[in-house]
Design a protein around this motif. Structure first.
Motif, short mmCIF file in Angstrom:
data_model
loop_
_atom_site.label_atom_id
_atom_site.label_comp_id
_atom_site.label_asym_id
_atom_site.label_seq_id
_atom_site.Cartn_x
_atom_site.Cartn_y
_atom_site.Cartn_z
N ILE A 105 1.08 -1.21 0.00
CA ILE A 105 0.09 0.03 -0.02
C ILE A 105 1.02 1.17 -0.06
O ILE A 105 1.83 1.25 0.80
N PRO A 106 0.26 2.38 -0.98
CA PRO A 106 1.25 3.48 -0.94
C PRO A 106 1.56 4.11 0.41
O PRO A 106 0.53 3.88 1.16
N SER A 107 2.74 4.95 0.91
CA SER A 107 2.86 5.28 2.13
C SER A 107 1.79 6.49 2.09
O SER A 107 1.71 7.02 1.02
N GLY A 108 1.69 7.17 3.27
CA GLY A 108 0.92 8.55 3.19
C GLY A 108 -0.55 8.09 2.85
O GLY A 108 -0.97 6.81 3.50
N CYS A 109 -1.09 8.92 2.11
CA CYS A 109 -2.64 8.51 1.95
C CYS A 109 -2.42 7.44 0.86
O CYS A 109 -1.79 7.63 -0.17
N PRO A 110 -3.38 6.40 1.07
CA PRO A 110 -3.11 5.09 0.05
C PRO A 110 -3.77 5.58 -1.37
O PRO A 110 -3.26 5.10 -2.25
N PHE A 111 -4.56 6.55 -1.23
CA PHE A 111 -4.95 7.28 -2.59
C PHE A 111 -4.00 8.09 -3.28
O PHE A 111 -4.40 8.56 -4.51
N ASN A 112 -3.05 8.51 -2.71
CA ASN A 112 -2.46 9.77 -3.17
C ASN A 112 -1.77 9.29 -4.62
O ASN A 112 -1.90 10.36 -5.30
N PRO A 113 -1.46 8.18 -5.11
CA PRO A 113 -1.01 7.99 -6.47
C PRO A 113 -2.10 8.35 -7.56
O PRO A 113 -1.87 8.77 -8.79
N ARG A 114 -3.44 8.55 -7.20
CA ARG A 114 -4.41 8.46 -8.18
C ARG A 114 -5.26 9.86 -7.95
O ARG A 114 -6.16 10.14 -8.50
N CYS A 115 -4.69 10.61 -6.86
CA CYS A 115 -5.48 11.71 -6.53
C CYS A 115 -5.20 13.04 -7.26
O CYS A 115 -4.23 13.33 -7.25
N PRO A 116 -6.08 13.59 -7.70
CA PRO A 116 -6.00 14.86 -8.56
C PRO A 116 -5.72 16.24 -7.70
O PRO A 116 -5.17 17.08 -8.16
N ARG A 117 -5.94 16.09 -6.27
CA ARG A 117 -5.54 17.03 -5.31
C ARG A 117 -4.39 16.56 -4.46
O ARG A 117 -4.20 17.35 -3.60
N ARG A 118 -3.35 15.75 -5.09
CA ARG A 118 -2.05 15.46 -4.20
C ARG A 118 -1.41 16.63 -3.99
O ARG A 118 -1.12 17.38 -4.70
N ARG A 119 -1.03 16.98 -2.85
CA ARG A 119 -0.02 17.74 -2.37
C ARG A 119 1.25 17.22 -1.67
O ARG A 119 0.99 16.72 -0.70
N THR A 120 2.33 17.51 -2.08
CA THR A 120 3.73 16.88 -1.58
C THR A 120 4.49 18.01 -1.52
O THR A 120 4.88 18.86 -2.31
N GLY A 121 5.69 17.70 -0.69
CA GLY A 121 6.82 18.55 -0.81
C GLY A 121 6.45 20.03 -0.16
O GLY A 121 5.65 20.39 0.56
N ALA A 122 6.77 21.10 -1.05
CA ALA A 122 6.78 22.37 -0.69
C ALA A 122 5.19 23.02 -0.69
O ALA A 122 4.76 23.78 0.12
N GLU A 123 4.34 22.20 -1.53
CA GLU A 123 2.99 22.87 -1.73
C GLU A 123 2.16 22.28 -0.52
O GLU A 123 0.89 22.59 -0.39
N ALA A 124 2.70 21.16 0.10
CA ALA A 124 1.81 20.51 1.23
C ALA A 124 2.07 21.49 2.54
O ALA A 124 3.06 22.03 2.70
N ALA A 125 0.98 21.54 3.38
CA ALA A 125 1.08 22.03 4.66
C ALA A 125 1.81 21.04 5.65
O ALA A 125 1.98 19.96 5.35
N THR A 126 2.34 21.67 6.71
CA THR A 126 3.11 20.90 7.55
C THR A 126 2.44 19.79 8.16
O THR A 126 1.33 20.07 8.69
N GLY A 127 2.69 18.38 8.31
CA GLY A 127 2.04 17.34 8.74
C GLY A 127 1.21 17.06 7.89
O GLY A 127 0.29 15.83 8.32
N ARG A 128 0.92 17.55 6.67
CA ARG A 128 0.04 17.09 5.94
C ARG A 128 0.18 16.84 4.46
O ARG A 128 -0.19 17.33 3.53
N ASP A 129 1.34 16.21 4.30
CA ASP A 129 2.01 15.88 3.05
C ASP A 129 1.41 14.54 2.72
O ASP A 129 1.48 13.65 3.24
N CYS A 130 0.68 14.60 1.61
CA CYS A 130 -0.08 13.32 1.06
C CYS A 130 0.85 12.05 0.96
O CYS A 130 0.29 11.10 1.08
#
Lengths: 307, 351
Positions: free
Chosen positions: B299-324
């Motif tokens: 199962i993908p790390s973080g949110c399991p849906f993240n590889p398919r998610c159109p709203r995925r936010r990671t790295g700089a665009e994500a809020a602290t502690g809310r990296d998908c």
């Protein structure tokens, strides 16, 4: 159902004719003159040979001999052997021995084979499953002749647990030969039951039975075993015919005066009438039990209906 | 693997329902297979009350059937193993009960019907016998009386000519009638909870509607709680009160059907809604959810849906502690009565 059985019985007629002709031709093709062999070291008088040859139609071509034989057979006359003994007498005398042997063998098959198969199947890949796997592989890989001698030598002679030969101890004398005769089929029944059980344990309706909260015993016996036994019962039914014929080696090794022995002796003496009579009878037994199995199949599995 | 334990195991208050009967708390199921550990259910919690219909919605492999089978105690183990959690039924945790006590709950307490009624009924016994078995096994009813009860039940699930058909075998019934037989069997002992695992998937549409109507009527009569496992959005919309959407062995969104379907708070639910054909956009293309369902052994790390998610936010665009990609989103309250497991639910919800 009735029509189906009638049609199957009618079908046995050409099968029996074909089988008996084949056996007849094979005995005919054996080298040597059976009449001359009767005298052993002292040759029979030419007149006697000629008379016997005439009496047994041995001068006729094969097809005519066969037609005459079947003609007699249809009137209930199985003919006589070269010493003047009625073939029918030989059969009625020796049949009970073979039937008892076959019954003992089938009892072993059912009890040991099915119990071992069930225990192996409900714990697939468990310890007992592996024990069954190894032991059955061992048994089926040893020819019955070797198995018979090993059993006779070990249990009969060395340990003295069973009579070595003969039928003087009633049913007890049939235990060891019966086990030997059953060995191969027993292994097969165990494996068949095991596979069938293991497969049915995963069936949806077994899951349903568990979801219904049935006790484990009911889940296994009623909902797994019953369904799993359908192929096993059909195998055992068909095996009855095979056991009757397969008794030749066992009866010879353990010196049991059954049908198998009689065939063995008759082949050596080129007693055509005896061989053909008995083997044709065995063919009929085989066909009959196959029919019984097919009917039983419909009883065990309501989805099967013969029209 | 990381966990997403729910903060509110009891969930939103069910609509028009009575006291909770079944409570599932942080249920986890693993399968040990040759190709590794498969995490089929990863911390599922929900409650079911009297008269409530809870739909568990998810695609194949989302863990919806496995969690139901865990509740019934009919998982094959090995390979399956319940690694943690509680299944509380009428105040008792089924997982800590001895097997014999668990068995007594199956049937009178919790009952289950399956997708394929033909293979789920034993082909060599008459339907009357199989329905009657419930009474014989749990109440010690005589064979004759059990058959009598079977006829009554077959009448109750509206099988025509029940008296004549009680001795027939499953293969002699049509698909819809077979499913009615299953229902009759499951309802024989008036269970408090009925789990219906895709009860109408194998049926054609008109029969589907009849079977669902029957289930609703029976629920009204008996007051049982119904867990409806399905991937059919239409069925959920018509019959369920509440819905729990599952993805990769987790509940990703939960609420009443009207609210969840009307205004999804999780991108996966949102994707499901967008993939439904709409009358207004006739002729246009459907919008499927891109990518593949996750492999439960990895199962993908973080949110399991993240590889398919159109709203995925990671790295700089994500809020602290809310990296998908690195932070697992917990199932949390978005607005009263609505829970979703997404770091950015509010954005989905408002969209």
């Amino acid at each position: 159902m009735g029509r189906y059985i009638a049609r199957r019985l009618l079908l046995t007629i050409p099968v029996m004719l074909g089988a008996s002709f084949l056996i007849f031709a094979l005995v005919y093709a054996l080298p040597g003159d059976p009449i001359r062999a009767l005298g052993g070291d002292r040759p029979l008088a030419p007149a006697v040979v000629a008379q016997l040859t005439e009496e047994f139609n041995l001068n006729d071509p094969l097809w005519l001999q066969y037609v005459k034989y079947v003609g007699d057979l249809l009137q209930g006359d199985f003919g006589t052997d070269f010493r003047g003994r009625e073939v029918l007498d030989t059969i009625t005398q020796r049949m009970p021995v073979t039937v008892r042997l076959a019954l003992v063998a089938i009892a072993f098959e059912i009890v040991i084979g099915i119990v071992a198969g069930v225990m192996a199947g409900i714990r697939k890949n468990g310890f007992f499953d592996n024990v069954v796997l190894v032991s059955t592989t061992l048994i089926v890989s040893i020819p019955i002749l070797v198995l018979a001698f090993i059993a006779q030598f070990t249990f009969g002679l060395q340990l003295g647990l069973f009579p070595i030969a003969g039928v003087n101890d009633g049913w007890y004398s049939f235990l060891l030969p019966g086990l030997v005769l059953a060995a191969g089929s027993l292994a097969y029944v165990a494996r068949l039951t095991r596979t069938s059980i293991a497969e049915n344990m995963r069936a949806d309706y077994v899951r349903t039975a568990r979801a219904k909260g049935l006790p484990r015993r009911d889940v296994i016996v009623r909902h797994t075993l019953r369904n799993s036994l359908i192929p096993v019962v059909t195998f055992i039914g068909a095996d009855i015919g095979t056991l009757m014929g397969g008794a030749i080696v066992t009866e010879t090794v353990f010196n049991l005066p059954g049908i198998g022995r009689a065939v063995f002796d008759a082949v050596r003496a080129q007693e055509g009438a005896v061989v053909v009579g008995i083997v044709t009878l065995l063919v009929f037994v085989f066909i009959f039990f196959n029919l019984v199995v097919d009917v039983l199949y419909a009883v065990l599995d309501p989805r099967i209906r013969y029209e | 693997m990381s966990t997403a334990s729910t903060s509110l195991p009891s969930g939103p208050a069910p609509r028009g329902a009575g006291a909770p009967v079944l409570e599932v708390d942080d249920l986890r199921v693993q399968f040990r297979t040759d190709s590794g550990l498969v995490n089929a259910v990863n911390g599922v919690s929900y409650t079911v009350s009297e008269r409530e219909t809870l739909a568990i919605l998810g695609e194949s492999g989302s863990g919806k059937s496995v969690s139901a089978q865990a509740i019934m105690g009919i998982l094959d183990s090995p390979p399956a193993e319940i690694t943690s959690g509680r299944i509380v039924f009428e105040g008792r945790d089924l997982l800590t009960l001895p097997e014999e006590e668990q068995r007594k709950v199956r049937g009178p307490g919790i009952s289950m019907i399956f997708q394929d009624a033909l293979s789920s009924l034993n082909p060599v016994y008459s339907v009357g016998f199989q329905i009657g078995e419930m009474f014989r096994a749990h109440r010690g009813t005589s064979r004759k009386e059990a058959k009598q009860k079977a006829v009554e039940l077959m009448d109750r699930v509206r099988i025509p000519a029940a008296k004549q058909r009680v001795d027939d075998y499953p293969h002699q019934f049509s698909g819809g009638m077979r499913q009615r037989v299953m229902i009759a069997m499951a309802l024989a002992l008036d269970p408090r909870i009925l789990i219906a695992d895709e009860p109408t998937t194998a049926l054609d549409v008109t029969v589907q509607a009849q079977v669902m109507d029957l289930l609703k009527d029976l629920q009204r009569d008996t007051g049982m709680g119904l867990i409806l496992i399905t991937h059919d959005l239409g069925v959920v919309n018509e019959v369920a009160d509440n819905v729990a959407v599952m993805y990769a062995g987790r509940i990703v969104e939960r609420g009443t059907v009207d609210e969840v379907f009307g205004n999804p708070a999780h991108p996966y639910t949102d994707g499901l809604m967008r993939s439904i054909p709409q009358v207004e956009v006739k002729g246009g293309r459907l919008q499927p959810i891109g990518g593949q369902p996750p492999n439960l052994a990895a199962i993908p790390s973080g949110c399991p849906f993240n590889p398919r998610c159109p709203r995925r936010r990671t790295g700089a665009e994500a809020a602290t502690g809310r990296d998908c990609v690195t932070d697992v989103p917990p199932l949390r309250l978005v607005v009263p009565g609505r829970e979703a497991a997404c770091h950015y639910s509010e954005e989905v919800f408002g969209a």
